[in-house]
Design a protein around this motif. Structure first.
Motif, PDB file in Angstrom:
ATOM      1  N   ASN A 182     -25.466  -5.855   5.167  1.00  0.00           N
ATOM      2  CA  ASN A 182     -25.669  -5.148   3.912  1.00  0.00           C
ATOM      3  C   ASN A 182     -24.438  -4.364   3.475  1.00  0.00           C
ATOM      4  OD1 ASN A 182     -28.588  -5.659   3.526  1.00  0.00           O
ATOM      5  ND2 ASN A 182     -28.732  -4.580   5.464  1.00  0.00           N
ATOM      6  N   PHE A 183     -23.309  -4.663   4.054  1.00  0.00           N
ATOM      7  CA  PHE A 183     -22.106  -3.886   3.822  1.00  0.00           C
ATOM      8  C   PHE A 183     -20.937  -4.782   3.450  1.00  0.00           C
ATOM      9  CE2 PHE A 183     -24.802  -1.641   6.744  1.00  0.00           C
ATOM     10  CZ  PHE A 183     -24.769  -0.332   6.296  1.00  0.00           C
ATOM     11  N   THR A 184     -20.033  -4.240   2.653  1.00  0.00           N
ATOM     12  CA  THR A 184     -18.747  -4.886   2.426  1.00  0.00           C
ATOM     13  C   THR A 184     -17.705  -4.042   3.161  1.00  0.00           C
ATOM     14  OG1 THR A 184     -18.322  -3.645   0.394  1.00  0.00           O
ATOM     15  CG2 THR A 184     -19.409  -5.797   0.167  1.00  0.00           C
ATOM     16  N   SER A 185     -16.563  -4.617   3.414  1.00  0.00           N
ATOM     17  CA  SER A 185     -15.519  -3.854   4.093  1.00  0.00           C
ATOM     18  C   SER A 185     -14.190  -4.020   3.357  1.00  0.00           C
ATOM     19  CB  SER A 185     -15.375  -4.303   5.545  1.00  0.00           C
ATOM     20  OG  SER A 185     -14.933  -5.632   5.601  1.00  0.00           O
ATOM     21  N   ARG A 186     -13.353  -3.036   3.542  1.00  0.00           N
ATOM     22  CA  ARG A 186     -11.998  -3.061   2.988  1.00  0.00           C
ATOM     23  C   ARG A 186     -11.133  -2.191   3.875  1.00  0.00           C
ATOM     24  NH1 ARG A 186     -10.522   1.587   0.453  1.00  0.00           N
ATOM     25  NH2 ARG A 186     -12.187   3.037  -0.053  1.00  0.00           N
ATOM     26  N   ILE A 187      -9.864  -2.358   3.762  1.00  0.00           N
ATOM     27  CA  ILE A 187      -8.912  -1.527   4.497  1.00  0.00           C
ATOM     28  C   ILE A 187      -8.474  -0.391   3.577  1.00  0.00           C
ATOM     29  CG2 ILE A 187      -6.689  -1.427   5.669  1.00  0.00           C
ATOM     30  CD1 ILE A 187      -8.793  -3.108   7.147  1.00  0.00           C
ATOM     31  N   ASP A 188      -8.635   0.829   4.020  1.00  0.00           N
ATOM     32  CA  ASP A 188      -8.187   1.994   3.255  1.00  0.00           C
ATOM     33  C   ASP A 188      -6.664   2.040   3.333  1.00  0.00           C
ATOM     34  OD1 ASP A 188      -7.420   4.531   2.337  1.00  0.00           O
ATOM     35  OD2 ASP A 188      -9.232   5.476   3.112  1.00  0.00           O
ATOM     36  N   PRO A 189      -5.980   1.918   2.201  1.00  0.00           N
ATOM     37  CA  PRO A 189      -4.512   1.874   2.232  1.00  0.00           C
ATOM     38  C   PRO A 189      -3.875   3.171   2.738  1.00  0.00           C
ATOM     39  CG  PRO A 189      -5.303   1.953  -0.036  1.00  0.00           C
ATOM     40  CD  PRO A 189      -6.510   1.814   0.845  1.00  0.00           C
ATOM     41  N   ARG A 190      -4.576   4.291   2.601  1.00  0.00           N
ATOM     42  CA  ARG A 190      -4.011   5.562   3.063  1.00  0.00           C
ATOM     43  C   ARG A 190      -4.049   5.697   4.576  1.00  0.00           C
ATOM     44  NH1 ARG A 190      -7.715   9.495   0.385  1.00  0.00           N
ATOM     45  NH2 ARG A 190      -9.023   7.660   0.393  1.00  0.00           N
ATOM     46  N   THR A 191      -5.135   5.201   5.202  1.00  0.00           N
ATOM     47  CA  THR A 191      -5.297   5.389   6.644  1.00  0.00           C
ATOM     48  C   THR A 191      -5.118   4.108   7.442  1.00  0.00           C
ATOM     49  OG1 THR A 191      -7.676   4.977   6.551  1.00  0.00           O
ATOM     50  CG2 THR A 191      -6.937   7.262   6.231  1.00  0.00           C
ATOM     51  N   GLY A 192      -5.250   2.955   6.784  1.00  0.00           N
ATOM     52  CA  GLY A 192      -5.170   1.683   7.497  1.00  0.00           C
ATOM     53  C   GLY A 192      -6.459   1.353   8.240  1.00  0.00           C
ATOM     54  N   GLN A 193      -7.487   2.168   8.065  1.00  0.00           N
ATOM     55  CA  GLN A 193      -8.769   1.972   8.752  1.00  0.00           C
ATOM     56  C   GLN A 193      -9.701   1.101   7.915  1.00  0.00           C
ATOM     57  OE1 GLN A 193      -9.617   3.280  11.848  1.00  0.00           O
ATOM     58  NE2 GLN A 193      -7.470   3.880  11.932  1.00  0.00           N
ATOM     59  N   LYS A 194     -10.547   0.337   8.596  1.00  0.00           N
ATOM     60  CA  LYS A 194     -11.553  -0.444   7.903  1.00  0.00           C
ATOM     61  C   LYS A 194     -12.670   0.491   7.466  1.00  0.00           C
ATOM     62  CE  LYS A 194     -12.603  -4.730   9.021  1.00  0.00           C
ATOM     63  NZ  LYS A 194     -13.178  -5.920   9.687  1.00  0.00           N
ATOM     64  N   VAL A 195     -13.072   0.369   6.193  1.00  0.00           N
ATOM     65  CA  VAL A 195     -14.107   1.214   5.606  1.00  0.00           C
ATOM     66  C   VAL A 195     -15.256   0.309   5.174  1.00  0.00           C
ATOM     67  CG1 VAL A 195     -14.649   2.794   3.715  1.00  0.00           C
ATOM     68  CG2 VAL A 195     -12.381   2.839   4.763  1.00  0.00           C
ATOM     69  N   TYR A 196     -16.471   0.667   5.568  1.00  0.00           N
ATOM     70  CA  TYR A 196     -17.653  -0.104   5.201  1.00  0.00           C
ATOM     71  C   TYR A 196     -18.399   0.594   4.082  1.00  0.00           C
ATOM     72  CZ  TYR A 196     -16.843  -2.665   9.497  1.00  0.00           C
ATOM     73  OH  TYR A 196     -16.290  -3.437  10.466  1.00  0.00           O
ATOM     74  N   THR A 197     -18.850  -0.193   3.104  1.00  0.00           N
ATOM     75  CA  THR A 197     -19.579   0.336   1.970  1.00  0.00           C
ATOM     76  C   THR A 197     -20.931  -0.366   1.881  1.00  0.00           C
ATOM     77  OG1 THR A 197     -17.506   0.682   0.790  1.00  0.00           O
ATOM     78  CG2 THR A 197     -19.519   0.707  -0.529  1.00  0.00           C
TER      79      THR A 197
END
Length: 63
Positions: A27-42
Motif C-alpha cells: 500500500n506504499f510507494t517509495s522514493r529516495i529523499d534527495p536531501r538525506t539519501g534515505q528511502k521514504v515510504y508514502t
C-alpha cells in the motif's frame, strides 16, 4: 505463495493486504529523499482500497 502452496487459502487471501503481524502491505510507494539519501515510504489510500478489494474477491470462493 508459500501459504497458498500449503493450502492455507484464507491466510493467503489475507496476505494480499496484510502481513502476518497485521500491518498493511503493498500500500506504499517509495522514493529516495534527495536531501538525506534515505528511502521514504508514502501510504497511498488508492492502493489500500485496491488491496482490500482483492482480498475480498479472493475470500469470496472460500466462504
Amino acid at each position: 505463495m508459500v501459504a497458498w502452496n500449503r493450502g492455507e487459502w484464507e491466510r493467503s487471501c489475507q496476505r494480499v493486504s496484510r502481513g502476518d503481524d497485521g500491518r498493511l502491505v503493498w500500500n506504499f510507494t517509495s522514493r529516495i529523499d534527495p536531501r538525506t539519501g534515505q528511502k521514504v515510504y508514502t501510504f497511498v489510500q488508492g492502493l489500500a482500497n485496491r488491496r482490500a478489494d482483492e482480498t475480498a474477491k479472493c475470500m469470496e470462493g472460500l466462504t
